[in-house]
Design an enzyme around this catalytic site. Structure first.
Site, short mmCIF file in Angstrom:
data_model
loop_
_atom_site.label_atom_id
_atom_site.label_comp_id
_atom_site.label_asym_id
_atom_site.label_seq_id
_atom_site.Cartn_x
_atom_site.Cartn_y
_atom_site.Cartn_z
N ARG A 198 0.81 -1.22 0.00
CA ARG A 198 0.00 0.00 0.00
C ARG A 198 0.84 1.27 0.00
O ARG A 198 0.39 2.32 -0.39
CB ARG A 198 -0.91 0.04 1.24
CG ARG A 198 -1.90 -1.09 1.31
CD ARG A 198 -2.51 -1.17 2.68
NE ARG A 198 -1.44 -1.47 3.65
CZ ARG A 198 -1.59 -1.36 4.96
NH1 ARG A 198 -2.72 -0.94 5.48
NH2 ARG A 198 -0.59 -1.66 5.76
N GLU B 64 14.81 38.90 12.38
CA GLU B 64 15.16 38.23 11.12
C GLU B 64 16.55 38.65 10.65
O GLU B 64 16.93 39.81 10.71
CB GLU B 64 14.11 38.66 10.09
CG GLU B 64 14.28 38.12 8.74
CD GLU B 64 13.13 38.62 7.85
OE1 GLU B 64 13.27 39.72 7.28
OE2 GLU B 64 12.13 37.90 7.75
N ARG C 80 16.81 29.44 -1.78
CA ARG C 80 16.15 30.18 -0.70
C ARG C 80 17.12 30.20 0.47
O ARG C 80 17.61 29.16 0.89
CB ARG C 80 14.85 29.50 -0.27
CG ARG C 80 13.72 29.63 -1.26
CD ARG C 80 12.45 29.05 -0.63
NE ARG C 80 11.34 29.06 -1.54
CZ ARG C 80 10.31 29.90 -1.46
NH1 ARG C 80 10.27 30.80 -0.51
NH2 ARG C 80 9.33 29.82 -2.34
N ASP D 273 16.95 37.86 -0.61
CA ASP D 273 18.08 36.95 -0.37
C ASP D 273 19.35 37.44 -1.06
O ASP D 273 20.44 37.34 -0.50
CB ASP D 273 17.73 35.53 -0.81
CG ASP D 273 16.71 34.85 0.12
OD1 ASP D 273 16.36 35.42 1.16
OD2 ASP D 273 16.26 33.75 -0.23
N ASN E 34 6.11 25.55 9.41
CA ASN E 34 6.00 26.25 8.14
C ASN E 34 6.12 25.27 6.98
O ASN E 34 6.84 24.27 7.08
CB ASN E 34 7.10 27.31 8.01
CG ASN E 34 6.95 28.40 9.05
OD1 ASN E 34 5.85 28.80 9.40
ND2 ASN E 34 8.06 28.89 9.56
N GLN F 227 6.15 26.42 16.03
CA GLN F 227 5.65 26.87 14.73
C GLN F 227 6.00 25.83 13.67
O GLN F 227 7.07 25.22 13.73
CB GLN F 227 6.31 28.21 14.38
CG GLN F 227 5.84 28.85 13.11
CD GLN F 227 6.41 30.26 12.99
OE1 GLN F 227 6.30 31.06 13.90
NE2 GLN F 227 7.02 30.54 11.87
N HIS G 57 18.90 32.05 5.92
CA HIS G 57 18.12 32.75 6.93
C HIS G 57 18.44 32.28 8.35
O HIS G 57 18.81 31.12 8.55
CB HIS G 57 16.63 32.54 6.68
CG HIS G 57 16.20 32.88 5.29
ND1 HIS G 57 15.30 32.14 4.59
CD2 HIS G 57 16.56 33.90 4.47
CE1 HIS G 57 15.10 32.68 3.40
NE2 HIS G 57 15.87 33.74 3.29
#
Length: 181
Positions: free
Chosen positions: A31, A150, A66, A175, A55, A53, A69
């Site tokens: 399956r 940030e 990306r 970025d 995301n 959190q 960060h």
């Protein structure tokens, strides 16, 4: 009959202090498969016990970057990053000045197929490059996002010299605007 305790995770150390690769064990049959994605009882010693959190990101273009960060103290966060669709080259850079691996980076391929996750501790910058089209990642964070905390470093900074596997197809202006070290 008592339930047998089986670890569903394999811890794979990396060359950077405190950065860990996690491999999820899959139980499968005709399956498909079942795998435990996260468990506070089995993974607290990996650096994330409380999830504040979650995301989800989707990046369409192959070769897009990306990152890199991070959140500044006291909002610095640990992240548990996994690729649910496609494949990415996931990278963490040690930004802890007291660390013996300061400014070194480590990259791993995370994919829907290899069931691997990167446990990124506080004090690291994080980013990735998509290796396929339409990649989806999920991030579990131990602290909520704080807009004023940030931060980022430029993913193309020659001082860090990340060996991205593909030519850069896309990067956001934000970025690209992160400072060089």
């Amino acid at each position: 009959m008592p339930e047998k305790s089986i670890s569903r995770f394999t811890r794979i150390p990396t060359a950077l202090d405190d950065l860990v690769l996690i491999e999820r064990r899959r139980l499968g049959d005709e399956r498909g498969f079942f795998s435990r994605f996260f468990c506070t009882e089995e993974l607290p010693d990996f650096g994330i016990g409380r999830i504040a959190q979650i995301n989800h990101t989707m990046t369409q273009a192959k070769g897009a970057i990306r990152g890199m960060h991070f959140q500044k103290p006291p909002h610095d966060e640990a992240k548990f990053v996994s690729c649910l669709v496609g494949a990415v080259f996931d990278v963490a850079v040690d930004l802890r000045p007291q660390s013996p691996t300061y400014l070194r980076w480590h990259g791993e391929i995370l994919s829907a197929e290899n069931a691997r996750s990167m446990m990124i501790p506080q004090g690291f910058a994080h980013g990735f490059q998509t290796l396929t089209e339409s990649c989806e990642l999920i991030y579990l964070h131990d602290k909520p996002y704080a807009p004023g905390a940030e931060g980022g470093v430029n993913a193309l900074d020659p001082k860090i010299a990340i060996a991205w596997p593909l030519p850069v197809a896309q990067m956001s202006e934000r970025d690209r605007g992160f400072p060089m070290l």
